[in-house]
Scaffold this motif. Sequence first.
Motif, mmCIF file in Angstrom:
data_model
loop_
_atom_site.group_PDB
_atom_site.id
_atom_site.type_symbol
_atom_site.label_atom_id
_atom_site.label_comp_id
_atom_site.label_asym_id
_atom_site.label_seq_id
_atom_site.Cartn_x
_atom_site.Cartn_y
_atom_site.Cartn_z
ATOM 1 N N MET A 1 4.914 -87.919 26.498
ATOM 2 C CA MET A 1 3.630 -87.263 26.603
ATOM 3 C C MET A 1 3.209 -87.087 28.053
ATOM 4 S SD MET A 1 1.078 -90.159 25.153
ATOM 5 C CE MET A 1 1.896 -91.704 24.936
ATOM 6 N N TYR A 2 3.904 -87.755 28.966
ATOM 7 C CA TYR A 2 3.562 -87.650 30.375
ATOM 8 C C TYR A 2 4.561 -86.801 31.151
ATOM 9 C CZ TYR A 2 0.696 -91.575 28.948
ATOM 10 O OH TYR A 2 -0.194 -92.385 28.289
ATOM 11 N N GLU A 35 -0.661 -78.715 16.000
ATOM 12 C CA GLU A 35 -0.512 -77.995 17.262
ATOM 13 C C GLU A 35 -0.341 -79.001 18.388
ATOM 14 O OE1 GLU A 35 -4.150 -75.819 17.554
ATOM 15 O OE2 GLU A 35 -5.341 -77.588 17.977
ATOM 16 N N GLU A 36 0.056 -78.498 19.531
ATOM 17 C CA GLU A 36 0.125 -79.354 20.711
ATOM 18 C C GLU A 36 -1.294 -79.780 21.080
ATOM 19 O OE1 GLU A 36 2.737 -78.566 24.350
ATOM 20 O OE2 GLU A 36 0.791 -77.730 24.918
ATOM 21 N N VAL A 37 -1.450 -81.030 21.470
ATOM 22 C CA VAL A 37 -2.753 -81.566 21.844
ATOM 23 C C VAL A 37 -2.682 -82.007 23.303
ATOM 24 C CG1 VAL A 37 -4.477 -83.359 21.397
ATOM 25 C CG2 VAL A 37 -3.201 -82.347 19.482
ATOM 26 N N VAL A 38 -3.572 -81.464 24.134
ATOM 27 C CA VAL A 38 -3.629 -81.846 25.538
ATOM 28 C C VAL A 38 -4.953 -82.542 25.789
ATOM 29 C CG1 VAL A 38 -3.672 -81.026 27.923
ATOM 30 C CG2 VAL A 38 -2.136 -79.948 26.265
ATOM 31 N N GLY A 45 -12.589 -95.097 26.821
ATOM 32 C CA GLY A 45 -11.852 -96.298 26.465
ATOM 33 C C GLY A 45 -11.085 -96.892 27.637
ATOM 34 N N LEU A 46 -10.504 -96.025 28.460
ATOM 35 C CA LEU A 46 -9.734 -96.498 29.611
ATOM 36 C C LEU A 46 -10.566 -96.621 30.877
ATOM 37 C CD1 LEU A 46 -6.530 -94.314 29.135
ATOM 38 C CD2 LEU A 46 -6.796 -96.732 28.586
ATOM 39 N N GLN A 47 -11.722 -95.979 30.855
ATOM 40 C CA GLN A 47 -12.608 -95.945 32.021
ATOM 41 C C GLN A 47 -11.928 -95.327 33.244
ATOM 42 O OE1 GLN A 47 -16.116 -96.845 32.394
ATOM 43 N NE2 GLN A 47 -15.711 -96.281 30.277
ATOM 44 N N CYS A 48 -11.179 -94.232 32.983
ATOM 45 C CA CYS A 48 -10.542 -93.498 34.073
ATOM 46 C C CYS A 48 -10.150 -92.113 33.563
ATOM 47 C CB CYS A 48 -9.322 -94.234 34.616
ATOM 48 S SG CYS A 48 -7.965 -94.376 33.437
ATOM 49 N N TYR A 49 -9.743 -91.251 34.495
ATOM 50 C CA TYR A 49 -9.233 -89.932 34.141
ATOM 51 C C TYR A 49 -7.912 -90.113 33.400
ATOM 52 C CZ TYR A 49 -7.085 -85.375 34.614
ATOM 53 O OH TYR A 49 -6.455 -84.190 34.356
ATOM 54 N N TYR A 50 -7.691 -89.285 32.380
ATOM 55 C CA TYR A 50 -6.503 -89.405 31.547
ATOM 56 C C TYR A 50 -5.933 -88.038 31.249
ATOM 57 C CZ TYR A 50 -3.572 -90.846 27.597
ATOM 58 O OH TYR A 50 -2.526 -91.088 26.754
ATOM 59 N N TYR A 51 -4.626 -87.895 31.446
ATOM 60 C CA TYR A 51 -3.933 -86.656 31.075
ATOM 61 C C TYR A 51 -2.731 -87.015 30.218
ATOM 62 C CZ TYR A 51 -1.264 -82.410 31.006
ATOM 63 O OH TYR A 51 -0.590 -81.299 30.577
ATOM 64 N N ALA A 52 -2.581 -86.311 29.106
ATOM 65 C CA ALA A 52 -1.405 -86.456 28.255
ATOM 66 C C ALA A 52 -1.212 -85.177 27.456
ATOM 67 C CB ALA A 52 -1.558 -87.635 27.308
ATOM 68 N N LYS A 53 0.058 -84.849 27.218
ATOM 69 C CA LYS A 53 0.399 -83.688 26.396
ATOM 70 C C LYS A 53 1.155 -84.209 25.175
ATOM 71 C CE LYS A 53 2.654 -79.945 28.084
ATOM 72 N NZ LYS A 53 3.744 -79.016 28.383
ATOM 73 N N TYR A 54 0.514 -84.111 24.014
ATOM 74 C CA TYR A 54 1.133 -84.536 22.765
ATOM 75 C C TYR A 54 1.761 -83.301 22.128
ATOM 76 C CZ TYR A 54 -1.842 -88.515 23.692
ATOM 77 O OH TYR A 54 -2.462 -89.584 24.292
ATOM 78 N N ARG A 55 3.058 -83.137 22.346
ATOM 79 C CA ARG A 55 3.752 -81.952 21.850
ATOM 80 C C ARG A 55 3.715 -81.918 20.324
ATOM 81 N NH1 ARG A 55 6.196 -83.595 26.533
ATOM 82 N NH2 ARG A 55 6.830 -81.932 27.944
ATOM 83 N N LYS A 56 3.693 -80.720 19.784
ATOM 84 C CA LYS A 56 3.777 -80.563 18.336
ATOM 85 C C LYS A 56 5.143 -81.072 17.890
ATOM 86 C CE LYS A 56 3.344 -77.174 14.666
ATOM 87 N NZ LYS A 56 3.211 -75.750 14.361
ATOM 88 N N LEU A 57 5.185 -81.859 16.845
ATOM 89 C CA LEU A 57 6.412 -82.497 16.390
ATOM 90 C C LEU A 57 7.537 -81.483 16.188
ATOM 91 C CD1 LEU A 57 7.942 -85.025 15.462
ATOM 92 C CD2 LEU A 57 7.020 -84.601 13.169
ATOM 93 N N GLU A 58 7.263 -80.394 15.509
ATOM 94 C CA GLU A 58 8.301 -79.392 15.240
ATOM 95 C C GLU A 58 8.832 -78.785 16.536
ATOM 96 O OE1 GLU A 58 5.351 -79.456 13.621
ATOM 97 O OE2 GLU A 58 5.970 -79.957 11.595
ATOM 98 N N ASP A 59 7.947 -78.551 17.504
ATOM 99 C CA ASP A 59 8.375 -78.000 18.793
ATOM 100 C C ASP A 59 9.264 -78.984 19.539
ATOM 101 O OD1 ASP A 59 6.821 -75.805 18.156
ATOM 102 O OD2 ASP A 59 5.188 -76.327 19.525
#
Length: 98
Positions: A1-2, A35-38, A45-59
């Motif tokens: 995801m990163y 769908e892909e989730v960004v 929850g983390l108390q900071c900036y967060y970036y992650a790309k959760y690709r669509k499983l089929e993709d």
Amino acid sequence: MYLSNEELDNLLTKVKSAMDENSIFIIKNQFGIEEEVVVDNFSEGLQCYYYAKYRKLEDMCETIKKHGYSCQTVDIYPAYINKYKNTHEYALVLKRLK
């Protein structure tokens, strides 16, 4: 995801070159369901900036297959791990194709 798409392609290429016909490679990750989730914002929850790309499983499975692997999806994680409605935790079992 990163990983960027380029980094993912490089990883899959390098891992495949190190595998033989008896090897398996397991990817455990959270994937988008429909769908892909960004996520690109401040996380309370983390108390900071967060970036992650959760690709669509089929993709993700299509990308894996394009690199010459089989892709088996394994859903073994308990419900409390899958607390978001738009993503789901899976393990992907990759085997190098001949």
